[in-house]
Enzyme design. Structure first.
Site, PDB file in Angstrom:
ATOM      1  N   TYR A 103       0.839  -1.199   0.000  1.00 43.74           N
ATOM      2  CA  TYR A 103       0.000   0.000   0.000  1.00 43.74           C
ATOM      3  C   TYR A 103       0.877   1.253   0.000  1.00 43.74           C
ATOM      4  CZ  TYR A 103      -3.854  -3.127   1.451  1.00 43.74           C
ATOM      5  OH  TYR A 103      -4.786  -4.128   1.550  1.00 43.74           O
TER       6      TYR A 103
ATOM      7  N   LEU B  96     -23.269  -0.330  -1.253  1.00 44.05           N
ATOM      8  CA  LEU B  96     -24.176  -0.761  -0.189  1.00 44.05           C
ATOM      9  C   LEU B  96     -24.147   0.227   0.978  1.00 44.05           C
ATOM     10  CD1 LEU B  96     -23.415  -4.588  -0.289  1.00 44.05           C
ATOM     11  CD2 LEU B  96     -25.469  -3.421  -1.127  1.00 44.05           C
ATOM     12  N   THR B  97     -24.425   1.496   0.666  1.00 44.22           N
ATOM     13  CA  THR B  97     -24.526   2.551   1.672  1.00 44.22           C
ATOM     14  C   THR B  97     -25.706   3.435   1.303  1.00 44.22           C
ATOM     15  OG1 THR B  97     -23.139   4.154   0.492  1.00 44.22           O
ATOM     16  CG2 THR B  97     -22.006   2.568   1.917  1.00 44.22           C
TER      17      THR B  97
ATOM     18  N   ALA C  30     -19.123  -3.098  -0.788  1.00 44.96           N
ATOM     19  CA  ALA C  30     -19.072  -3.165  -2.257  1.00 44.96           C
ATOM     20  C   ALA C  30     -18.798  -1.799  -2.895  1.00 44.96           C
ATOM     21  CB  ALA C  30     -20.374  -3.758  -2.808  1.00 44.96           C
ATOM     22  N   LYS C  31     -17.622  -1.248  -2.572  1.00 47.74           N
ATOM     23  CA  LYS C  31     -17.194   0.040  -3.130  1.00 47.74           C
ATOM     24  C   LYS C  31     -18.126   1.192  -2.771  1.00 47.74           C
ATOM     25  CE  LYS C  31     -14.793  -1.909  -7.148  1.00 47.74           C
ATOM     26  NZ  LYS C  31     -14.656  -1.860  -8.623  1.00 47.74           N
ATOM     27  N   GLY C  32     -18.856   1.053  -1.665  1.00 52.39           N
ATOM     28  CA  GLY C  32     -19.772   2.107  -1.251  1.00 52.39           C
ATOM     29  C   GLY C  32     -21.153   1.999  -1.858  1.00 52.39           C
TER      30      GLY C  32
ATOM     31  N   GLY D 118     -14.425  -5.623   1.647  1.00 53.11           N
ATOM     32  CA  GLY D 118     -15.397  -5.122   0.674  1.00 53.11           C
ATOM     33  C   GLY D 118     -16.837  -5.349   1.059  1.00 53.11           C
TER      34      GLY D 118
END
Length: 304
Positions: A51, A205-206, A201-203, A198
């Site tokens: 990272y 599921l918000t 799911a990359k946002g 995840g």
């Protein structure tokens, strides 16, 4: 926050893990995010040597150096990288793992890691050599436990058979239910913890799901077209009208194989929104069934 045992080890980690990949390179900003997570009861931080080509570990190490004893610290290895050229190649050799662990410890300003993971893996790897490297580090007291970060069932099965791993990190969410098909039950049976990365799911599921779907999934996400995602989000809002991310996190945590859900945050506002829900209680069987009916039982075969 509830803490769960990591595999067969004596390590207990919070049911939410702060994945540090998205922290960025601003030390002050990263400190706000990490300190907030710790204040909310999260005790597990996950980073990796790759990272930001080591910079992420340096930032995490600087933030936590005065409170190392309060934290369960995880990092990952296997990508042989050059921080100057920003290039890397896969290297699961014993020599690389041993040297990389020592480099990570220096960047993290600590003399041990609680959990150390192979950052990927293929069936062609020298798996026994890789396992031997981790076992030696464990015997030397440089790591307390080890595991792998992988979504490859064939690789995971080999480590289940041939090693004493305590955890596997894998992608798992309401939109990516692939582990349910053949991995979660197997890992649970073998007392190996699942760290679900995840889960949001990359946002998608918000509560900002429609915007995130437009920004990050305009061509779809796994088995879902963009239109299917939007239809799903509308229906999900009827099940979780107040806090979609809470339901998404509780869904993965409901599975007994899952020890912790790993989420990332790039701002203080984002982490506050992510962990604002109540996670103490698991979803009822009825709600779980509704969510399963709403989503697809994805298959690894379709994405190999």
């Amino acid at each position: 926050m509830k803490r769960n045992k990591l595999g067969k080890s004596d390590i207990y980690i919070s049911q939410l893990t702060l994945g540090c990949m998205s922290l960025g390179t601003d030390l002050k900003k990263a400190k706000y995010i990490i300190d907030y997570a710790l204040d909310q009861g999260i005790n597990h931080l996950d980073t990796a040597d790759l990272y930001d080509f080591g910079k992420n570990e340096e930032i995490v190490g600087e933030v936590i150096k005065e409170k190392r004893d309060q934290i369960i610290l995880t990092s990952k290895v296997g990508n042989h990288f050059n921080p100057q050229t920003k290039t890397w190649f896969w290297d699961p050799s014993k020599q690389h793992i041993h040297q990389s662990l020592r480099n990570s410890l220096q960047r993290l300003q600590t003399d041990y890691l609680d959990f150390y993971m192979l950052h990927g893996g293929t069936i062609e790897d020298p798996i026994d050599e890789t396992i031997e490297a981790f076992e030696q580090l464990k015997q030397e007291g440089l790591i307390r436990a080890y595991g792998i970060s992988s979504i490859r069932p064939n690789v995971i099965r080999e480590y289940i058979k041939r090693s004493s791993i305590d955890g596997v990190m894998m992608q798992y969410s309401l939109l990516d239910r692939r582990p349910e098909e053949e991995l979660l039950g197997l890992l649970y049976k073998n007392e190996i913890s699942v760290l679900a990365r995840g889960p949001l799911a990359k946002g998608i599921l918000t509560n900002e799901g429609f915007n995130q779907s437009k920004a990050k999934a305009k061509d779809g996400y796994l088995d879902y077209s963009h239109d299917e995602l939007n239809t799903l989000l509308k229906k999900l809002a009827t099940i979780a009208p107040a806090n979609v991310s809470e339901v998404a996190l509780r869904y993965v945590l409901t599975n007994p194989a899952v020890t912790s859900a790993v989420f990332g945050a790039s701002s203080l506002t984002q982490i506050k929104k992510t962990i604002s829900g109540k996670l103490e209680h698991k979803l009822s069987d009825d709600v779980v069934e509704q969510l399963k009916q709403l989503t697809k039982a994805n298959s690894y075969q379709a994405h190999r």
